[in-house]
Design a protein around this motif. Structure first.
Motif, PDB file in Angstrom:
ATOM      1  N   VAL A   1       0.843  -1.194   0.000  1.00  0.00           N
ATOM      2  CA  VAL A   1       0.000   0.000   0.000  1.00  0.00           C
ATOM      3  C   VAL A   1       0.881   1.249   0.000  1.00  0.00           C
ATOM      4  O   VAL A   1       1.707   1.435   0.895  1.00  0.00           O
ATOM      5  CB  VAL A   1      -0.929   0.000   1.237  1.00  0.00           C
ATOM      6  CG1 VAL A   1      -1.765   1.271   1.275  1.00  0.00           C
ATOM      7  CG2 VAL A   1      -1.819  -1.235   1.219  1.00  0.00           C
ATOM      8  N   HIS A   2       0.683   2.094  -1.011  1.00  0.00           N
ATOM      9  CA  HIS A   2       1.448   3.341  -1.105  1.00  0.00           C
ATOM     10  C   HIS A   2       0.705   4.520  -0.495  1.00  0.00           C
ATOM     11  O   HIS A   2       1.331   5.484  -0.068  1.00  0.00           O
ATOM     12  CB  HIS A   2       1.785   3.647  -2.572  1.00  0.00           C
ATOM     13  CG  HIS A   2       2.753   2.685  -3.180  1.00  0.00           C
ATOM     14  ND1 HIS A   2       4.097   2.961  -3.318  1.00  0.00           N
ATOM     15  CD2 HIS A   2       2.585   1.423  -3.665  1.00  0.00           C
ATOM     16  CE1 HIS A   2       4.716   1.930  -3.877  1.00  0.00           C
ATOM     17  NE2 HIS A   2       3.814   0.979  -4.111  1.00  0.00           N
ATOM     18  N   TRP A   3      -0.592   4.480  -0.499  1.00  0.00           N
ATOM     19  CA  TRP A   3      -1.403   5.517   0.117  1.00  0.00           C
ATOM     20  C   TRP A   3      -2.847   5.035   0.211  1.00  0.00           C
ATOM     21  O   TRP A   3      -3.173   3.947  -0.254  1.00  0.00           O
ATOM     22  CB  TRP A   3      -1.339   6.847  -0.645  1.00  0.00           C
ATOM     23  CG  TRP A   3      -1.404   6.725  -2.136  1.00  0.00           C
ATOM     24  CD1 TRP A   3      -2.407   6.206  -2.889  1.00  0.00           C
ATOM     25  CD2 TRP A   3      -0.388   7.126  -3.068  1.00  0.00           C
ATOM     26  NE1 TRP A   3      -2.109   6.260  -4.216  1.00  0.00           N
ATOM     27  CE2 TRP A   3      -0.865   6.831  -4.364  1.00  0.00           C
ATOM     28  CE3 TRP A   3       0.862   7.728  -2.942  1.00  0.00           C
ATOM     29  CZ2 TRP A   3      -0.131   7.109  -5.504  1.00  0.00           C
ATOM     30  CZ3 TRP A   3       1.594   8.006  -4.088  1.00  0.00           C
ATOM     31  CH2 TRP A   3       1.097   7.686  -5.347  1.00  0.00           C
TER      32      TRP A   3
ATOM     33  N   PRO B   1     -14.363   4.065  -9.698  1.00  0.00           N
ATOM     34  CA  PRO B   1     -13.283   4.898  -9.153  1.00  0.00           C
ATOM     35  C   PRO B   1     -12.048   4.966 -10.044  1.00  0.00           C
ATOM     36  O   PRO B   1     -11.098   5.666  -9.710  1.00  0.00           O
ATOM     37  CB  PRO B   1     -12.956   4.196  -7.832  1.00  0.00           C
ATOM     38  CG  PRO B   1     -13.263   2.759  -8.101  1.00  0.00           C
ATOM     39  CD  PRO B   1     -14.448   2.756  -9.035  1.00  0.00           C
ATOM     40  N   TYR B   2     -12.056   4.259 -11.168  1.00  0.00           N
ATOM     41  CA  TYR B   2     -10.863   4.163 -12.016  1.00  0.00           C
ATOM     42  C   TYR B   2     -10.222   5.521 -12.322  1.00  0.00           C
ATOM     43  O   TYR B   2      -9.002   5.666 -12.197  1.00  0.00           O
ATOM     44  CB  TYR B   2     -11.229   3.443 -13.324  1.00  0.00           C
ATOM     45  CG  TYR B   2     -10.079   3.309 -14.297  1.00  0.00           C
ATOM     46  CD1 TYR B   2      -9.280   2.160 -14.317  1.00  0.00           C
ATOM     47  CD2 TYR B   2      -9.789   4.312 -15.222  1.00  0.00           C
ATOM     48  CE1 TYR B   2      -8.226   2.032 -15.207  1.00  0.00           C
ATOM     49  CE2 TYR B   2      -8.734   4.195 -16.114  1.00  0.00           C
ATOM     50  CZ  TYR B   2      -7.960   3.056 -16.101  1.00  0.00           C
ATOM     51  OH  TYR B   2      -6.922   2.939 -16.977  1.00  0.00           O
ATOM     52  N   PRO B   3     -10.994   6.550 -12.728  1.00  0.00           N
ATOM     53  CA  PRO B   3     -10.342   7.816 -13.110  1.00  0.00           C
ATOM     54  C   PRO B   3      -9.633   8.525 -11.961  1.00  0.00           C
ATOM     55  O   PRO B   3      -8.843   9.445 -12.201  1.00  0.00           O
ATOM     56  CB  PRO B   3     -11.511   8.671 -13.637  1.00  0.00           C
ATOM     57  CG  PRO B   3     -12.604   7.708 -13.948  1.00  0.00           C
ATOM     58  CD  PRO B   3     -12.452   6.606 -12.948  1.00  0.00           C
ATOM     59  N   TYR B   4      -9.902   8.123 -10.729  1.00  0.00           N
ATOM     60  CA  TYR B   4      -9.364   8.839  -9.579  1.00  0.00           C
ATOM     61  C   TYR B   4      -8.228   8.091  -8.883  1.00  0.00           C
ATOM     62  O   TYR B   4      -7.766   8.517  -7.833  1.00  0.00           O
ATOM     63  CB  TYR B   4     -10.492   9.103  -8.565  1.00  0.00           C
ATOM     64  CG  TYR B   4     -11.681   9.783  -9.203  1.00  0.00           C
ATOM     65  CD1 TYR B   4     -11.670  11.153  -9.450  1.00  0.00           C
ATOM     66  CD2 TYR B   4     -12.798   9.042  -9.598  1.00  0.00           C
ATOM     67  CE1 TYR B   4     -12.750  11.771 -10.057  1.00  0.00           C
ATOM     68  CE2 TYR B   4     -13.880   9.657 -10.208  1.00  0.00           C
ATOM     69  CZ  TYR B   4     -13.850  11.028 -10.439  1.00  0.00           C
ATOM     70  OH  TYR B   4     -14.912  11.633 -11.046  1.00  0.00           O
ATOM     71  N   LEU B   5      -7.798   6.973  -9.452  1.00  0.00           N
ATOM     72  CA  LEU B   5      -6.737   6.178  -8.847  1.00  0.00           C
ATOM     73  C   LEU B   5      -5.423   6.385  -9.586  1.00  0.00           C
ATOM     74  O   LEU B   5      -5.389   6.474 -10.811  1.00  0.00           O
ATOM     75  CB  LEU B   5      -7.117   4.694  -8.860  1.00  0.00           C
ATOM     76  CG  LEU B   5      -8.405   4.316  -8.115  1.00  0.00           C
ATOM     77  CD1 LEU B   5      -8.623   2.811  -8.179  1.00  0.00           C
ATOM     78  CD2 LEU B   5      -8.352   4.790  -6.670  1.00  0.00           C
ATOM     79  N   LEU B   6      -4.340   6.449  -8.813  1.00  0.00           N
ATOM     80  CA  LEU B   6      -3.007   6.596  -9.389  1.00  0.00           C
ATOM     81  C   LEU B   6      -2.249   5.278  -9.419  1.00  0.00           C
ATOM     82  O   LEU B   6      -1.267   5.132 -10.125  1.00  0.00           O
ATOM     83  CB  LEU B   6      -2.199   7.622  -8.579  1.00  0.00           C
ATOM     84  CG  LEU B   6      -2.758   9.044  -8.533  1.00  0.00           C
ATOM     85  CD1 LEU B   6      -1.918   9.909  -7.606  1.00  0.00           C
ATOM     86  CD2 LEU B   6      -2.784   9.644  -9.924  1.00  0.00           C
TER      87      LEU B   6
ATOM     88  N   GLY C   1      -4.864  -0.489  -8.332  1.00  0.00           N
ATOM     89  CA  GLY C   1      -5.172  -0.470  -6.911  1.00  0.00           C
ATOM     90  C   GLY C   1      -4.548  -1.651  -6.189  1.00  0.00           C
ATOM     91  O   GLY C   1      -4.507  -2.765  -6.711  1.00  0.00           O
ATOM     92  N   ALA C   2      -4.050  -1.400  -4.970  1.00  0.00           N
ATOM     93  CA  ALA C   2      -3.381  -2.464  -4.221  1.00  0.00           C
ATOM     94  C   ALA C   2      -4.371  -3.369  -3.514  1.00  0.00           C
ATOM     95  O   ALA C   2      -4.167  -4.588  -3.439  1.00  0.00           O
ATOM     96  CB  ALA C   2      -2.412  -1.846  -3.203  1.00  0.00           C
ATOM     97  N   ALA C   3      -5.435  -2.798  -2.965  1.00  0.00           N
ATOM     98  CA  ALA C   3      -6.403  -3.591  -2.217  1.00  0.00           C
ATOM     99  C   ALA C   3      -7.688  -2.781  -2.065  1.00  0.00           C
ATOM    100  O   ALA C   3      -7.700  -1.560  -2.259  1.00  0.00           O
ATOM    101  CB  ALA C   3      -5.845  -3.976  -0.845  1.00  0.00           C
ATOM    102  N   LEU C   4      -8.759  -3.463  -1.691  1.00  0.00           N
ATOM    103  CA  LEU C   4     -10.058  -2.823  -1.476  1.00  0.00           C
ATOM    104  C   LEU C   4     -10.474  -3.050  -0.032  1.00  0.00           C
ATOM    105  O   LEU C   4     -10.502  -4.185   0.449  1.00  0.00           O
ATOM    106  CB  LEU C   4     -11.105  -3.416  -2.421  1.00  0.00           C
ATOM    107  CG  LEU C   4     -12.558  -2.930  -2.239  1.00  0.00           C
ATOM    108  CD1 LEU C   4     -12.660  -1.432  -2.521  1.00  0.00           C
ATOM    109  CD2 LEU C   4     -13.502  -3.715  -3.142  1.00  0.00           C
ATOM    110  N   GLY C   5     -10.780  -1.956   0.675  1.00  0.00           N
ATOM    111  CA  GLY C   5     -11.296  -2.049   2.028  1.00  0.00           C
ATOM    112  C   GLY C   5     -12.779  -1.728   2.034  1.00  0.00           C
ATOM    113  O   GLY C   5     -13.195  -0.672   1.540  1.00  0.00           O
ATOM    114  N   PHE C   6     -13.597  -2.625   2.556  1.00  0.00           N
ATOM    115  CA  PHE C   6     -15.051  -2.476   2.507  1.00  0.00           C
ATOM    116  C   PHE C   6     -15.591  -2.255   3.916  1.00  0.00           C
ATOM    117  O   PHE C   6     -15.470  -3.118   4.789  1.00  0.00           O
ATOM    118  CB  PHE C   6     -15.695  -3.715   1.880  1.00  0.00           C
ATOM    119  CG  PHE C   6     -17.124  -3.507   1.461  1.00  0.00           C
ATOM    120  CD1 PHE C   6     -17.431  -3.013   0.197  1.00  0.00           C
ATOM    121  CD2 PHE C   6     -18.167  -3.781   2.335  1.00  0.00           C
ATOM    122  CE1 PHE C   6     -18.744  -2.811  -0.191  1.00  0.00           C
ATOM    123  CE2 PHE C   6     -19.484  -3.581   1.963  1.00  0.00           C
ATOM    124  CZ  PHE C   6     -19.778  -3.085   0.688  1.00  0.00           C
ATOM    125  N   GLY C   7     -16.186  -1.080   4.136  1.00  0.00           N
ATOM    126  CA  GLY C   7     -16.753  -0.756   5.435  1.00  0.00           C
ATOM    127  C   GLY C   7     -18.124  -1.371   5.634  1.00  0.00           C
ATOM    128  O   GLY C   7     -18.966  -1.363   4.719  1.00  0.00           O
TER     129      GLY C   7
END
Length: 521
Positions: free
Chosen positions: A46-48, A57-62, A90-96
């Protein structure tokens, strides 16, 4: 609407956090429910952290994000949702689990399994901000570990350079610090000296790939445009060479039809070994080669220190003055006091130059160059002429005795910030004008009295902001650029200075008196 939490772009690069380390935080209560297990080798890094409730969310991910979502707009097609995150890097997905869902949707978990995306369940009691804070905390720990490791390596390499057999001692120390093999190569790739263990398996493949990298970074050994295989950083045939990646700008001066410019360093892999080659300045085309089983944060910096030392140790036809200065540099690296090395460096005075830019760092004719940090620092005799260097911004201190070099370094830093704010390629710290007519002791005493309302001692932030703001004729924007802060912060600090001093900073007499005081403070 998206909320982004990212590291300060002005901060030094920080190692990513392994997802397994985040899952190990019991206070967060995170649980992986799908995707490749985080504990496996090469698991998610995870970088951030990024929070988004967008359906796509694709357009907003680096790339490299731990994407946090409560599934407010989770699409009817979870498979596409997971695929888009993976496509964006994306490195991972966190689901609340609140406030929309009580459990992680089974369809989303199945989609993450199919696309190899780690899916982490975030319990109701854990806010997303706590996850982000934990990531930055782990990054800070990693950065602290990296800085400590680099500092210890610098001391070890400097001690090795002071031994009777300095070159092999530096190679042995470098190999130990990196946990691999360090080789001093001729420009054609022939190994001259080596230390440390060779990577296994594939030792022969690694040797051949390092030899190819040596030909990459040696200036003038390539071919011109149009020739097969030509191009900066592209080595000739050999194992592992297709992945060579020069990590520094090429050396200037090669014409369109002449030899190609060479990068200062290049990296590659051979089997499981990570390879790097660095040009050794002044060493008759010598190259430092490194082979390690893993590449850790700080390795490049540690190798850069070794390159500086090897450049000094292998420089041909070194005169008495240069040899003495090299010895002084090594002793300073070992922690000797400036007064102890003054006889070796000479009485001075000396000039400190700070430089920021791209391409080959300027040496300005001096062997005393620290090119491993930004800004680059150069120490040279005060009578040496300093000219502009293409692609670089220079800040030059006033001449100083050896004992005053820390103050001269601060002057060079302020001059560099002034040059950046005014978009000038070179700025000097002035020592002439009305301030030079004042008695230094009396001027310093007056400065302390005048500036006393700011604090005892005054905060550096207020002094630096006031000094820079005055030097830039009261420009909020240029001061913000010079200090890398927001213009509103500049206004707040200048307003506080005006309040504490009880002065009208729009009055030119007041500004002039403060400027002289700051120059003498």
């Amino acid at each position: 609407m998206d909320g982004i939490s990212m590291p300060d772009p002005a901060a030094p690069p920080t190692a990513p956090v392994q997802l397994s380390a985040l899952l190990g935080r019991r206070d967060l209560g995170l649980r992986q429910v799908a995707g490749p297990p985080a504990g496996e080798s090469g698991g998610a890094a995870v970088h951030w952290v990024h929070t988004s409730e967008m359906a796509d969310p694709y357009p907003y991910l680096l790339g490299g994000e731990l994407l946090l979502t409560a599934g407010v707009q989770l699409a009817d097609d979870p498979d596409r949702y997971a695929a888009r995150i993976v496509a964006a890097g994306g490195a991972a997905l966190g689901f609340g689990l609140a406030p929309v869902y009580d459990t992680v949707p089974e369809a989303l978990a199945a989609a993450c399994d199919r696309h190899g995306l780690p899916l982490v369940e975030v319990p109701t009691r854990t806010p997303f901000t706590a996850v982000a804070r934990a990531v930055w905390g782990l990054m800070a720990e990693a950065r602290h570990h990296e800085l400590r490791r680099v500092s210890q390596a610098q001391q070890g390499l400097a001690a090795a350079a002071a031994r009777p057999d300095p070159v092999p001692a530096v190679l042995r120390q470098l190999a130990t610090r990196l946990g691999g093999r360090a080789v001093l190569l001729a420009g054609d790739g022939t190994a001259l000296q080596a230390a440390g263990r060779e990577p296994e398996p594939g030792a022969r493949e690694a040797r051949e790939a390092l030899a190819a990298l040596a030909r990459v970074v040696r200036p003038g050994t390539g071919t011109g445009p149009g020739t097969p295989g030509a191009g900066t950083g592209t080595p000739g045939p050999g194992p592992g060479t297709p992945g060579a990646q020069p990590s520094a700008s090429p050396t200037p001066g090669a014409g369109p039809a002449g030899p190609r410019p060479a990068p200062a360093s290049a990296t590659d892999t051979a089997g499981s070994a990570h390879l790097a080659a660095y040009a050794v300045a002044g060493g008759e085309g010598l190259v430092l080669g490194v082979a390690t089983s893993v590449r850790e944060p700080g390795d490049h910096t540690i190798a850069g220190v070794a390159v500086v030392l090897l450049s000094l140790l292998t420089a041909p036809r070194q005169g008495a003055d240069e040899a003495a200065r090299s010895s002084a540099l090594v002793r300073l690296l070992l922690g000797a006091a400036p007064a102890d090395v003054a006889p070796l460096l000479g009485a001075g005075p000396w000039t400190v130059v700070q430089a920021h830019g791209t391409g080959t760092p300027p040496a300005l004719g001096s062997p005393l160059v620290d090119a491993s940090a930004d800004p680059v620092r150069i120490l040279l005799p005060a009578d040496r002429e300093i000219a502009r260097h293409p692609g670089w911004t220079l800040g030059v201190s006033a001449p100083a005795a050896l004992r005053d070099l820390p103050a001269a370094d601060a002057q060079a830093g302020r001059a560099l910030r002034h040059a950046a704010a005014t978009r000038s390629p070179l700025s000097r710290h002035g020592t002439t004008g009305l301030a030079a007519l004042l008695d230094p002791a009396e001027a310093a005493a007056h400065a302390r009295t005048l500036l006393a309302p700011l604090g005892d001692p005054p905060p550096d932030a207020l002094l630096d902001t006031l000094r820079t703001w005055l030097s830039l004729h009261g420009s909020w924007d240029r001061t913000a650029v010079a200090l890398n802060i927001h213009r509103n912060t500049v206004r707040q600090r200048i307003g506080r200075c005006a309040t504490l001093l009880g002065s009208d900073l729009d009055d030119m007499d007041v500004r002039t008196e403060l400027w002289v005081a700051l120059r003498r403070a």
